[in-house]
Structures are given as structure tokens and as C-alpha cells.
Design a protein around this motif. Structure first.
Motif, PDB file in Angstrom:
ATOM      1  N   SER A   1      41.101  45.386  47.110  1.00  0.00           N
ATOM      2  CA  SER A   1      41.303  44.909  46.568  1.00  0.00           C
ATOM      3  C   SER A   1      41.773  44.123  45.416  1.00  0.00           C
ATOM      4  O   SER A   1      41.541  43.126  46.416  1.00  0.00           O
ATOM      5  N   VAL A   2      42.028  43.728  44.935  1.00  0.00           N
ATOM      6  CA  VAL A   2      42.117  43.008  43.794  1.00  0.00           C
ATOM      7  C   VAL A   2      43.270  43.253  42.937  1.00  0.00           C
ATOM      8  O   VAL A   2      42.997  43.563  42.288  1.00  0.00           O
ATOM      9  N   GLN A   3      43.637  41.945  42.336  1.00  0.00           N
ATOM     10  CA  GLN A   3      44.174  42.101  41.120  1.00  0.00           C
ATOM     11  C   GLN A   3      43.751  41.368  40.200  1.00  0.00           C
ATOM     12  O   GLN A   3      42.729  41.008  39.887  1.00  0.00           O
ATOM     13  N   ALA A   4      44.272  42.536  38.504  1.00  0.00           N
ATOM     14  CA  ALA A   4      43.372  42.024  37.323  1.00  0.00           C
ATOM     15  C   ALA A   4      43.548  40.466  37.281  1.00  0.00           C
ATOM     16  O   ALA A   4      43.912  39.555  37.768  1.00  0.00           O
TER      17      ALA A   4
ATOM     18  N   LEU B   1      34.690  41.093  42.015  1.00  0.00           N
ATOM     19  CA  LEU B   1      34.729  41.790  43.453  1.00  0.00           C
ATOM     20  C   LEU B   1      33.235  41.683  42.829  1.00  0.00           C
ATOM     21  O   LEU B   1      32.566  42.182  42.240  1.00  0.00           O
ATOM     22  N   ARG B   2      32.212  41.885  43.807  1.00  0.00           N
ATOM     23  CA  ARG B   2      30.963  42.214  44.244  1.00  0.00           C
ATOM     24  C   ARG B   2      29.932  43.126  44.569  1.00  0.00           C
ATOM     25  O   ARG B   2      30.545  43.322  46.195  1.00  0.00           O
TER      26      ARG B   2
ATOM     27  N   TYR C   1      23.012  45.282  43.156  1.00  0.00           N
ATOM     28  CA  TYR C   1      24.439  44.173  43.183  1.00  0.00           C
ATOM     29  C   TYR C   1      25.059  44.665  41.955  1.00  0.00           C
ATOM     30  O   TYR C   1      24.471  44.963  40.672  1.00  0.00           O
ATOM     31  N   LEU C   2      26.130  45.023  41.975  1.00  0.00           N
ATOM     32  CA  LEU C   2      27.554  44.691  40.532  1.00  0.00           C
ATOM     33  C   LEU C   2      28.110  43.641  41.005  1.00  0.00           C
ATOM     34  O   LEU C   2      29.273  44.514  41.107  1.00  0.00           O
TER      35      LEU C   2
ATOM     36  N   PRO D   1      35.603  51.621  47.898  1.00  0.00           N
ATOM     37  CA  PRO D   1      36.761  51.895  46.728  1.00  0.00           C
ATOM     38  C   PRO D   1      37.021  50.842  46.563  1.00  0.00           C
ATOM     39  O   PRO D   1      37.064  49.526  47.036  1.00  0.00           O
ATOM     40  N   VAL D   2      37.783  50.374  44.732  1.00  0.00           N
ATOM     41  CA  VAL D   2      38.379  49.426  44.704  1.00  0.00           C
ATOM     42  C   VAL D   2      38.925  49.925  43.620  1.00  0.00           C
ATOM     43  O   VAL D   2      39.078  50.669  43.102  1.00  0.00           O
ATOM     44  N   THR D   3      40.009  48.787  44.599  1.00  0.00           N
ATOM     45  CA  THR D   3      41.768  49.260  43.275  1.00  0.00           C
ATOM     46  C   THR D   3      41.445  48.097  42.539  1.00  0.00           C
ATOM     47  O   THR D   3      41.705  46.656  43.258  1.00  0.00           O
ATOM     48  N   VAL D   4      42.484  48.138  42.265  1.00  0.00           N
ATOM     49  CA  VAL D   4      43.049  46.589  41.051  1.00  0.00           C
ATOM     50  C   VAL D   4      43.774  46.848  40.765  1.00  0.00           C
ATOM     51  O   VAL D   4      44.754  48.285  40.310  1.00  0.00           O
ATOM     52  N   SER D   5      45.426  45.941  41.413  1.00  0.00           N
ATOM     53  CA  SER D   5      46.695  45.512  41.039  1.00  0.00           C
ATOM     54  C   SER D   5      47.126  44.783  39.487  1.00  0.00           C
ATOM     55  O   SER D   5      46.392  43.777  39.653  1.00  0.00           O
ATOM     56  N   SER D   6      48.408  45.127  39.125  1.00  0.00           N
ATOM     57  CA  SER D   6      49.119  43.682  38.319  1.00  0.00           C
ATOM     58  C   SER D   6      49.652  42.434  39.376  1.00  0.00           C
ATOM     59  O   SER D   6      49.710  42.950  40.660  1.00  0.00           O
TER      60      SER D   6
END
Length: 125
Positions: free
Chosen positions: A11-14, A18-19, A80-81, A120-125
Motif C-alpha cells: 500500500s502506498v499513497q498517491a 513501489l518496486r 523489476y518494475l 497486490p498494489v493499493t494506491v490511496s489518496s
């Protein structure tokens, strides 16, 4: 048979980064592609980036161009991405996939034979 294992999701903020990593093992063939795909909530799966593991050439979906970078470490059989400037719409399950190099760099699912389980990747505000 090729096994692929993704890692690095979270999980990461907008606006954050992430790698993701994709480790390939088994009978990896010469001259193949590793593609990164994603499937967001209620959406179909789409290809976002691909690398030709022999030549190092890369190609990106327009939606991630300039923000995502695909790279490889052949000695470690890793791809990697790097995802920067993440947006809410980047929220998805991310998969790596392997397929033979036939007709060039492809972001089409049917060009790939082996798939990982996803991260999974979650991007939150």
C-alpha cells in the motif's frame, strides 16, 4: 516449465513509489519476454510493460509511460518494475508473465505462456 514469483506489492499513497520483483526459475528459454500485467477491481487484465530479456529492449502502455520502468538482472534471473508517481488508478493485482520472443515486444496476454500468482498494489489518496 517456468516458475515466476512476484513480490514487492503493498500500500502506498498517491505520488509514491513501489518496486515489484519477478523471480524466474525452471527451464527459462533463450530469447524470451517478461511482461508485467495488472488487473484492477472490476477490470480486465492489461499489459503495462515488457522487456526482451536478450536485448534489453522495453515497451510500455501509454498509461504508465514515463512513470514505470522495467529492468532486469540476468545474473539473478530477476525482472523489476519500478513504479513512480503512482496514481489511484494504478491500484491492481500485478502479475509477471514469461513468453517466447516471436513477433516483438507484446503486451497481449496470449503472447505469454507462464504466469506468476500476482502481488497486490493499493494506491490511496
Amino acid at each position: 516449465q517456468v516458475q515466476l514469483v512476484e513480490s514487492g506489492g503493498g500500500s502506498v499513497q498517491a505520488g509514491g513509489s513501489l518496486r515489484l520483483s519477478c523471480e524466474a526459475s525452471g527451464n527459462t528459454y533463450n530469447n524470451y519476454l517478461i511482461g508485467w500485467f495488472r488487473q484492477g477491481p472490476g477490470k480486465g487484465r492489461e499489459g503495462v510493460a515488457v522487456i526482451d530479456t536478450t536485448r534489453g529492449h522495453t515497451y510500455y502502455h501509454n498509461s504508465v509511460k514515463g512513470r514505470f520502468t522495467v529492468s532486469q538482472d540476468n545474473a539473478k534471473n530477476m525482472v523489476y518494475l519500478q513504479m513512480d508517481s503512482l496514481k489511484l488508478e494504478d491500484t491492481a493485482m500485478y502479475y509477471c508473465a514469461a513468453g517466447p520472443y516471436r513477433y516483438g515486444l507484446s503486451l497481449e496476454e496470449d503472447a505469454y505462456e507462464y504466469w506468476g500468482q500476482g502481488t497486490p498494489v493499493t494506491v490511496s489518496s
